[in-house]
Motif scaffolding. Structure first.
Motif, PDB file in Angstrom:
ATOM      1  N   VAL B  10      -1.249  15.092  51.260  1.00  0.00           N
ATOM      2  CA  VAL B  10      -1.043  16.703  50.483  1.00  0.00           C
ATOM      3  C   VAL B  10      -2.283  16.971  49.800  1.00  0.00           C
ATOM      4  CG1 VAL B  10       0.424  17.604  48.309  1.00  0.00           C
ATOM      5  CG2 VAL B  10       1.907  16.233  49.592  1.00  0.00           C
ATOM      6  N   GLY B  84       4.193  23.868  50.322  1.00  0.00           N
ATOM      7  CA  GLY B  84       4.629  23.735  52.354  1.00  0.00           C
ATOM      8  C   GLY B  84       3.772  23.109  53.039  1.00  0.00           C
ATOM      9  N   PRO B  85       4.348  23.307  53.824  1.00  0.00           N
ATOM     10  CA  PRO B  85       3.303  23.155  55.120  1.00  0.00           C
ATOM     11  C   PRO B  85       3.108  24.634  55.542  1.00  0.00           C
ATOM     12  CG  PRO B  85       5.676  23.356  55.844  1.00  0.00           C
ATOM     13  CD  PRO B  85       5.497  23.121  54.275  1.00  0.00           C
ATOM     14  N   TRP B  92      -0.520  20.852  54.884  1.00  0.00           N
ATOM     15  CA  TRP B  92       0.753  20.645  53.601  1.00  0.00           C
ATOM     16  C   TRP B  92      -0.203  20.635  52.092  1.00  0.00           C
ATOM     17  CZ3 TRP B  92       4.373  19.792  49.457  1.00  0.00           C
ATOM     18  CH2 TRP B  92       5.769  20.083  50.122  1.00  0.00           C
ATOM     19  N   VAL B  94      -0.421  21.898  47.509  1.00  0.00           N
ATOM     20  CA  VAL B  94       0.532  22.445  46.199  1.00  0.00           C
ATOM     21  C   VAL B  94      -0.538  22.959  45.523  1.00  0.00           C
ATOM     22  CG1 VAL B  94       0.936  21.528  44.375  1.00  0.00           C
ATOM     23  CG2 VAL B  94       2.075  20.064  46.478  1.00  0.00           C
TER      24      VAL B  94
END
Lengths: 226, 226
Positions: B10, B84-85, B92, B94
């Motif tokens: 992420v 989200g992606p 993906w 943050v």
């Protein structure tokens, strides 16, 4: 210019503070950690973001609630994000924290590895979970001043005196009945349950109310506080 | 049980909404992106968390402000985390978003790749920056109801009529002078600057005020709104 990609991987997790009223006492759901770090220790339900399946961090929090605490359909809102190299012994981490409110009737059956504890009696929690819990309590207290947040502690229906009692227990002060009812009218999120009265011991029967469908998973906000 | 580590990495980033008043108009700082995705496009200042040097995401936001916009010492608070992606074409992600407020006098000199734009005139922004900007505006409006937040738009000193005007422009409605002054007294974050009056054209001179040192980097909160 060099690529900006961070050279050390950041761990991305969610933690959820599930609050409920157990016989009128504000309580938090704790789960016993199954593995290191802090294996066997009671903590907030939390876990890694699963980029391969989660639509966003909110979905990660809902999945963690379901898989680690057996809780579905809770009112869930993002609280704040905690981060840094020291909060998790596994490395530099980001914990997107969420606050969930559920009625006592929807609590999972207490079982091994899951318990409800009064918020003042959790003792020391691992990671920075104590700090996350305090942030959730501050949020719920402050939001109860000007929103419908506390209705999410109730199930299907409740009386206005019951609701006032919950607001008072969260805010920690008695509220004037007339201005409390005016505020609830202003928020406009309640409706009487047709034909349903609660027969109440020494008191005269009170009308049961419920949350209007459009406010079940979101808040009604008031411009001015209670 | 298998390791819980997420199998897809992420991306962890911060984005900062810097708000200021340019001649009384609420404006946001935009920077021109130097590289893909969206190279050359105007966006909120943002960047990766650098786990090797940042103490937490707040420090990442301060570093991004300094390095990408030349802004130091802004009032900075965490807004919300977007994830989200789909929000970032790289994967993906943050984005821990922050809101910064600075006085016009402390704005960096406009230069290539940096501009201040009225918040209503940004046009389409890349990523979900439009949504992040809207969240910042909602936060500033709502917090101005019950806190000292707008004082961070001022430099050293200001008069009470100037401060009232800023509150009115953020809240979008005229305020009663008497109740505004009572609220400022209640917040207790201002002090008169000894011996300093502002000689003001047609008006009689007004006392200059400043923020008490203990409130320079934090908010004074009021239990009840304006």
């Amino acid at each position: 210019m060099q690529s900006e990609t961070a050279s050390i991987q950041v761990l991305t997790t969610v933690d959820v503070v599930v609050l409920t009223l157990v016989d009128g006492v504000l309580s938090v759901v704790l789960v016993q950690r199954e593995r290191a770090p802090f294996a066997g220790v009671w903590a907030l339900p939390g876990g890694y973001i699963h980029a391969q399946e989660d639509a966003d961090a909110h979905a990660s929090a809902a999945r963690v609630l379901r898989s680690k605490a057996g809780i579905e359909d809770a009112y869930l809102e993002q609280l704040a994000t905690f981060s840094g190299p020291a909060r998790d012994p596994r490395g530099w981490s980001v914990a997107i924290s969420y606050c969930a409110l559920i009625p006592q009737q929807k609590l999972p059956t207490p079982r091994q590895g899951l318990k409800m504890v009064p918020v003042a009696a959790t003792g020391q929690l691992p990671f920075d979970h104590g700090q996350i819990l305090q942030a959730a309590l501050a949020r719920v207290r402050s939001k109860s001043q000007y929103s419908s947040l506390p209705v999410h502690f109730f199930g299907e229906s409740f009386t206005l005196p019951q609701l006032q009692q919950v607001y008072e227990s969260i805010l920690g002060e008695p509220l004037n009945k007339v201005s409390f009812r005016r505020k609830m009218d202003e928020l406009g999120m309640l409706e009487p349950v047709p034909g349903q009265m609660q027969a109440g011991g020494a008191h005269r029967p009170a009308q049961l109310h419920r949350v209007r469908p459009e406010f079940r998973l979101q808040l009604a906000l008031s411009a001015r506080g209670l």
